[in-house]
Design a protein around this motif. Structure first.
Motif, PDB file in Angstrom:
ATOM      1  N   ILE A   1       0.913  -1.276  -0.155  1.00 48.30           N
ATOM      2  CA  ILE A   1       0.083  -0.050  -0.141  1.00 48.30           C
ATOM      3  C   ILE A   1       0.886   1.250   0.057  1.00 48.30           C
ATOM      4  O   ILE A   1       1.677   1.552   0.858  1.00 48.30           O
ATOM      5  CB  ILE A   1      -0.920   0.120   1.356  1.00 48.30           C
ATOM      6  N   ARG A   2       0.630   2.204  -0.982  1.00 47.56           N
ATOM      7  CA  ARG A   2       1.383   3.188  -1.128  1.00 47.56           C
ATOM      8  C   ARG A   2       1.776   4.205  -0.037  1.00 47.56           C
ATOM      9  O   ARG A   2       2.960   4.644   0.400  1.00 47.56           O
ATOM     10  CB  ARG A   2       1.021   4.022  -2.389  1.00 47.56           C
TER      11      ARG A   2
ATOM     12  N   GLN B   1      -8.866   5.518   3.709  1.00 46.24           N
ATOM     13  CA  GLN B   1      -8.914   5.207   2.123  1.00 46.24           C
ATOM     14  C   GLN B   1     -10.251   4.756   1.514  1.00 46.24           C
ATOM     15  O   GLN B   1     -10.595   3.441   1.799  1.00 46.24           O
ATOM     16  CB  GLN B   1      -7.833   4.162   1.572  1.00 46.24           C
TER      17      GLN B   1
ATOM     18  N   PHE C   1      -7.220   1.874   7.901  1.00 50.84           N
ATOM     19  CA  PHE C   1      -5.975   1.057   7.816  1.00 50.84           C
ATOM     20  C   PHE C   1      -5.270   1.614   8.994  1.00 50.84           C
ATOM     21  O   PHE C   1      -4.993   2.704   9.196  1.00 50.84           O
ATOM     22  CB  PHE C   1      -5.048   1.158   6.432  1.00 50.84           C
TER      23      PHE C   1
END
Length: 125
Positions: A21-22, A66, A71
């Motif tokens: 995940i970026r 997101q 998260f």
């Protein structure tokens, strides 16, 4: 210098997803100084061994939202396994109770020729 020792165990298979995940990648690069391989090395440890991390200064990676998914944050501790610098991560939202996860710029099992069941030492920096 303190060491944590434990046994390499098979993970839940979720480390690769989260490490790709970026938002997490960006913060790991900024706060830990390396680009993490997409996956974690799972190490089963005792409560006493895990508590050794608490004496270290943790580096916090903030949780985020997101879309409609949340998260969680991650507590990170700079560590090293043999000659590989990395970090032990303790996700705030985890199913693991007696497992710590090690992240590094390389696939640790391949690089060090390790397999599940091997005993390992993690050096706390």
């Amino acid at each position: 210098m303190k060491n944590i020792s434990g046994m390499i165990v098979k993970g839940l298979g979720e480390g690769a997803f989260f490490m790709s995940i970026r938002q997490y990648q960006k913060e790991i690069e900024e706060k830990l100084g390396f680009s993490a391989y997409p996956g974690t090395l799972n190490i089963k440890v005792s409560k006493k061994q895990r508590a050794l991390l608490n004496a270290q200064g943790r580096i916090l990676i903030e949780g985020f939202k997101q879309g409609n998914k949340i998260f969680g944050g991650i507590d990170c501790y700079k560590t090293k396994i043999k000659n590989i610098n990395g970090a032990v991560i303790i996700p705030h939202m985890t199913k693991h109770k007696d497992v710590i996860e090690f992240i590094a710029p390389v696939h640790v099992k391949t690089k060090l020729k390790l397999k599940d069941g091997n005993r390992i030492k993690v050096e706390i920096k």
